[in-house]
Design an enzyme around this catalytic site. Structure first.
Site, PDB file in Angstrom:
ATOM      1  N   GLU A 296       0.848  -1.275  -0.050  1.00 12.79           N
ATOM      2  CA  GLU A 296       0.060   0.090  -0.003  1.00 12.79           C
ATOM      3  C   GLU A 296       0.838   1.100   0.080  1.00 12.79           C
ATOM      4  O   GLU A 296       1.795   1.511   0.525  1.00 12.79           O
ATOM      5  CB  GLU A 296      -1.061   0.103   1.385  1.00 12.79           C
ATOM      6  CG  GLU A 296      -1.919  -1.333   1.183  1.00 12.79           C
ATOM      7  CD  GLU A 296      -3.142  -1.013   2.111  1.00 12.79           C
ATOM      8  OE1 GLU A 296      -3.052  -0.089   2.644  1.00 12.79           O
ATOM      9  OE2 GLU A 296      -3.876  -1.655   2.168  1.00 12.79           O
ATOM     10  N   ASP A 297       0.465   2.176  -0.648  1.00  6.70           N
ATOM     11  CA  ASP A 297       0.898   3.727  -0.868  1.00  6.70           C
ATOM     12  C   ASP A 297       2.358   3.652  -1.062  1.00  6.70           C
ATOM     13  O   ASP A 297       3.179   4.608  -0.394  1.00  6.70           O
ATOM     14  CB  ASP A 297       0.699   4.211   0.628  1.00  6.70           C
ATOM     15  CG  ASP A 297      -0.767   4.285   0.767  1.00  6.70           C
ATOM     16  OD1 ASP A 297      -1.576   3.846   0.203  1.00  6.70           O
ATOM     17  OD2 ASP A 297      -1.131   5.114   1.745  1.00  6.70           O
TER      18      ASP A 297
ATOM     19  N   CYS B 153      -6.544   4.490  -2.421  1.00 10.03           N
ATOM     20  CA  CYS B 153      -6.853   3.047  -2.497  1.00 10.03           C
ATOM     21  C   CYS B 153      -8.272   2.433  -2.824  1.00 10.03           C
ATOM     22  O   CYS B 153      -8.307   1.752  -3.643  1.00 10.03           O
ATOM     23  CB  CYS B 153      -6.613   2.546  -1.099  1.00 10.03           C
ATOM     24  SG  CYS B 153      -7.276   3.388   0.160  1.00 10.03           S
TER      25      CYS B 153
ATOM     26  N   ASP C 246      -0.316  -0.345  -4.629  1.00  9.63           N
ATOM     27  CA  ASP C 246      -1.508   0.149  -4.978  1.00  9.63           C
ATOM     28  C   ASP C 246      -1.907   1.449  -5.646  1.00  9.63           C
ATOM     29  O   ASP C 246      -3.011   1.957  -6.046  1.00  9.63           O
ATOM     30  CB  ASP C 246      -2.589  -0.175  -3.839  1.00  9.63           C
ATOM     31  CG  ASP C 246      -2.641   0.705  -2.730  1.00  9.63           C
ATOM     32  OD1 ASP C 246      -1.411   1.384  -2.467  1.00  9.63           O
ATOM     33  OD2 ASP C 246      -3.544   0.797  -1.892  1.00  9.63           O
ATOM     34  N   HIS C 247      -0.807   2.335  -5.424  1.00 10.36           N
ATOM     35  CA  HIS C 247      -0.771   3.588  -6.044  1.00 10.36           C
ATOM     36  C   HIS C 247       0.484   4.438  -5.484  1.00 10.36           C
ATOM     37  O   HIS C 247       1.259   3.581  -4.777  1.00 10.36           O
ATOM     38  CB  HIS C 247      -2.073   4.558  -5.639  1.00 10.36           C
ATOM     39  CG  HIS C 247      -2.337   4.777  -4.353  1.00 10.36           C
ATOM     40  ND1 HIS C 247      -1.567   5.368  -3.551  1.00 10.36           N
ATOM     41  CD2 HIS C 247      -3.301   4.095  -3.451  1.00 10.36           C
ATOM     42  CE1 HIS C 247      -2.076   5.399  -2.224  1.00 10.36           C
ATOM     43  NE2 HIS C 247      -3.065   4.667  -2.186  1.00 10.36           N
TER      44      HIS C 247
END
Length: 633
Positions: free
Chosen positions: A32-33, A71, A234-235
């Site tokens: 994540e992130d 997200c 995810d980004h």
């Protein structure tokens, strides 16, 4: 006869097991992130030995986009294979549904014989259409699959999430020296910013260790050569102006693909162990790619293109992204890039980039960056985030990695701008982008049905006419007085909404010239039109016009008497009219924070807006205590 039937049934079961065993296992390791801040991507500051090792035997994608820079919308793209602006699911933590005839990709895989597990995050803006996973949650694992079944398994690591940048970590994990970090051109170079960037990299290293455990577990089970592996983020990073913003820094993610020799016939044509590819791919392409790997022809409604497997498609010339409402703050941005340039279309250019989002402002970098701007201590590139936006942006990624030199007005780049603008508009029409509607109308026009179907019904949603109004309204360099005066009387409320927005975007002179039309719009049947017109008059009107407009906003801010979407529009507007709303501070302070129907995923947004508005108007709000980070100097 009974014995014969049992014999035939046994043959069928055996045949199915054999068929299933002819399919590869698929493992997704996600984090994540985080963008491509990994050693294998050439980042010498990063320490990521496990993922570097995976890249050494697999292939890296240099141009992979998450489609959304936050997200829930990004994951919604993945699970559906559809752009969230086409399903009404673009807004952060919203909830809607797919048409009943559509499925989420694990449902197609399960029908093909896969055992599908998700450990453990979902965070979709779409309701699940029946059972999606065989097993989900923190205990789900490929090792629990029935004998003979191929698996599709996700392991999602949250340790690199935005929230972890500001939390204390064990001393043993503090390994990146803040003095050595590269501070991007848009951030101020301060100890707080360096500390946050360094801890972000520490978290990446911690995430890499967990990814390494996933890979080790697979190898120890003897399944490494039977399993196609994807690793991706995810980004972009959880740092401000990456996360939530559809710059390349917010959308670009690492994607490492490993295809073992046994399944090499399913690999992309350009696959080379230890290699790199500049092919443009995005999350929109992941669902059709999974189906293609499994030998399933992707359904026609999927909007991406498979990049490997039986039904691999040719490379596409562009990848696309978007930004909608981020938590409690509304915005609308659409983006497209080719291999060198990124084009950004701001449909709400009157809003600053760095709108106050409660969650984002918990990060020390955000706080110090904001304070330095208001103290007048930043240069032009660093100041931009706290200012209103141009209608269009164009950046040369080959020469401007931080995207700070806007080329939209460059005559030399006029043809490039036009080409990318056309690509962005063409996709919007093709997918029937319902994001041109006020959020409340996405739901009200859909009724009990799916916004996707509403969006494809020209009577319910005259998409191109609404989009044309948005194009006129948001191109703030154009006067557009006559057009706005005509559009604000249109029979479609979304067209009127954009007309009111057009006056607001252009500011004081435009509002003065459209005073009559905006006063009439305060009585519009659409509360979205009312709120935008009231904001225009509340910010730029005079005397009674301004007074009536602010009274109107206070009335519509009451979530117990209005929908949560109307309340949020009105509260945003009240915050933006600043001291013009001061006489209503007592009323705003006691506004209800929960409506009759408040979606669970949106429960904090109205309270956040009320707190911020009354704080700005001079009423003291007790801050939440900050968690110290004692282990980093």
């Amino acid at each position: 006869m009974k014995l014969l039937r049992l014999f035939l049934l046994g043959l069928l079961v055996a045949f199915n097991v054999m068929a299933q065993q002819k399919l590869p296992n698929i493992l997704w390791i996600t984090s994540e992130d985080n963008g491509p801040e990994l050693g294998c991507y050439g980042d010498t500051y990063a320490k990521s030995p496990n993922l570097d090792g995976l890249a050494a035997k697999g292939m890296m994608y240099l141009n992979c986009w998450s489609t959304a820079p936050v997200c829930a919308p990004a994951r919604t793209t993945l699970i559906s294979g559809l752009y969230p602006p086409s399903t009404g699911a673009e807004h952060m933590r919203s909830n809607t549904q797919l048409p009943s005839r559509f499925k989420m990709y694990p449902q197609y895989l399960r029908a093909a014989g896969y055992y599908c597990t998700n450990n453990s995050k979902e965070d979709f803006n779409l309701a699940k259409p029946g059972q999606v996973w065989d097993v989900g949650g923190r205990q789900s694992h490929w090792k629990n699959r029935p004998e003979g079944k191929p698996f599709f398994a996700i392991f999602n690591h949250t340790i690199s999430h935005e929230s972890q940048i500001r939390n204390a970590i064990p001393t043993a994990n503090v390994i990146h020296d803040p003095k050595q970090v590269r501070v991007p051109a848009y951030h101020p170079d301060t100890p707080e910013v360096r500390k946050d960037w360094a801890q972000y990299y520490d978290r990446i290293t911690m995430m890499d260790a967990r990814a390494g455990q996933n890979l080790k577990e697979l190898a120890e089970a003897g399944l490494a050569e039977d399993t196609i592996i994807f690793y991706y983020g995810d980004h972009g990073s959880g740092m401000p102006r990456s996360k939530r913003w559809p710059y390349n820094s917010g959308l670009r993610v690492p994607l490492i693909l490993y295809v073992p020799e046994k399944w090499r016939h399913l690999a992309p044509k350009d696959y080379k162990p230890g290699g790199k590819t500049d092919r443009l791919v995005g999350f929109i392409d992941f669902a059709p790619t999974l189906l293609s790997i499994a030998g399933i022809k992707p359904p026609k409604h999927l909007q991406g293109y498979s990049f490997m497997g039986k039904y691999a498609a040719p490379e596409q010339p562009y990848i696309y992204g978007f930004r909608g409402r981020m938590d409690e703050r509304y915005d609308m941005v659409r983006v497209v890039r080719d291999k060198r340039y990124i084009y950004i279309r701001n449909y709400m250019p009157h809003k600053i980039y760095g709108q106050y989002i409660s969650y984002m402002f918990k990060t020390p970098t955000t706080q110090v960056w904001h304070d330095l701007y208001h103290a007048g201590k930043l240069n032009a590139a660093q100041s931009k985030f706290w200012q209103t936006k141009p209608s269009e942006e164009l950046y040369d990624l080959a020469n401007d990695r931080d995207e700070v030199n806007n080329l939209a007005d460059s005559k030399k780049h006029a043809d490039i701008l036009k080409r990318l603008r056309n690509a962005q508009q063409t996709l919007a029409v093709k997918i029937r982008d319902v994001g041109f509607l006020p959020e409340g109308e996405i739901h009200s026009r859909s009724g009990d049905g799916a916004p996707y179907d509403m969006g494809h019904n020209d009577k319910a949603y005259p998409m191109e006419r609404v989009m044309n109004a948005a194009e006129i309204a948001s191109m703030k360099s154009e006067p557009a007085g006559k057009e706005l005066a005509k559009l604000i009387t249109d029979k479609d409320s979304a067209v009127r909404y954009w007309a009111a927005m057009g006056y607001l975007i252009r500011g004081e002179k435009a509002v003065a010239s459209g005073r009559k039309q905006l006063r009439e719009a305060l009585n519009d049947k659409s509360t979205a039109v009312v709120c935008v017109a009231a904001e225009a008059l509340g910010r730029y009107g005079k005397g009674k016009d301004q007074s009536v407009a602010i009274d109107t906003l206070v009335k519509h801010a009451d979530v117990s008497k209005n929908s949560v979407f109307t309340s949020m529009l009105a509260l945003n507007a009240l915050d933006y009219v600043d001291d013009n709303a001061k006489r209503h501070i007592a009323t705003i302070k006691v506004l209800p924070t929960k409506g009759k129907i408040t979606p669970a995923r949106m429960g904090n947004y109205v309270p956040n807006l009320i707190s911020k508005t009354i704080a700005d108007l001079g009423l003291k709000v007790e801050p939440k205590p900050k968690r110290p980070r004692k282990n980093r100097k």
